[in-house]
Design an enzyme around this catalytic site. Structure first.
Site, PDB file in Angstrom:
ATOM      1  N   CYS A  43       0.833  -1.210   0.000  1.00 36.10           N
ATOM      2  CA  CYS A  43       0.000   0.000   0.000  1.00 36.10           C
ATOM      3  C   CYS A  43       0.870   1.264   0.000  1.00 36.10           C
ATOM      4  CB  CYS A  43      -0.914  -0.049   1.228  1.00 36.10           C
ATOM      5  SG  CYS A  43      -1.731   1.493   1.641  1.00 36.10           S
ATOM      6  N   CYS A  46       0.183   3.697   2.850  1.00 36.65           N
ATOM      7  CA  CYS A  46       0.683   3.093   4.100  1.00 36.65           C
ATOM      8  C   CYS A  46       2.188   3.321   4.225  1.00 36.65           C
ATOM      9  CB  CYS A  46       0.395   1.590   4.122  1.00 36.65           C
ATOM     10  SG  CYS A  46      -1.350   1.158   4.055  1.00 36.65           S
TER      11      CYS A  46
END
Length: 120
Positions: A43, A46
């Site tokens: 991600c 993230c």
């Protein structure tokens, strides 16, 4: 340098946050407030927020814990909290209900949330 973020698997989640195999109601086990970062290695947002969370873990290490849960490896925990998008950050104060915040928020917004939700 202060503390770092702490990676949780099912066993350490049960030990440090909540035993969801026994408790039907929310029952935080921690001795100080925490943030749980629900993330995945693939991600992008993230990855963008990860160094900020490390900085915050060092800055606030005496006041809060910052935990990380890999949503790919810990699907049971992710499902328990209804994680649909990542990053999702669960702010857990000692004396009230947890609050979920979604997205890669800037450091100043995260600090505002720490101060208003966890340390107020």
């Amino acid at each position: 340098m202060g503390a770092k973020t702490i990676l949780l698997d099912k066993e350490t989640f049960i030990e440090r946050v909540m035993d969801f195999t026994k408790d039907l109601e929310w029952n935080y086990k921690g001795d100080k407030p925490c943030i749980i970062d629900f993330y995945a290695d693939w991600c992008g947002p993230c990855k963008a927020i990860a160094p900020i969370l490390e900085e915050l873990a060092a800055t606030y290490h005496e006041d809060i814990y910052i935990f990380k849960v890999d949503t790919e490896k810990e699907m049971e925990i992710s499902a328990l909290f209804g994680i649909q998008s990542i990053p999702s950050l669960l702010f857990i104060p000692l004396d009230s209900k947890p609050q979920m915040v979604q997205g890669a928020l800037p450091k100043n917004v995260l600090e505002d949330h720490i101060n208003s939700i966890l340390l107020d």
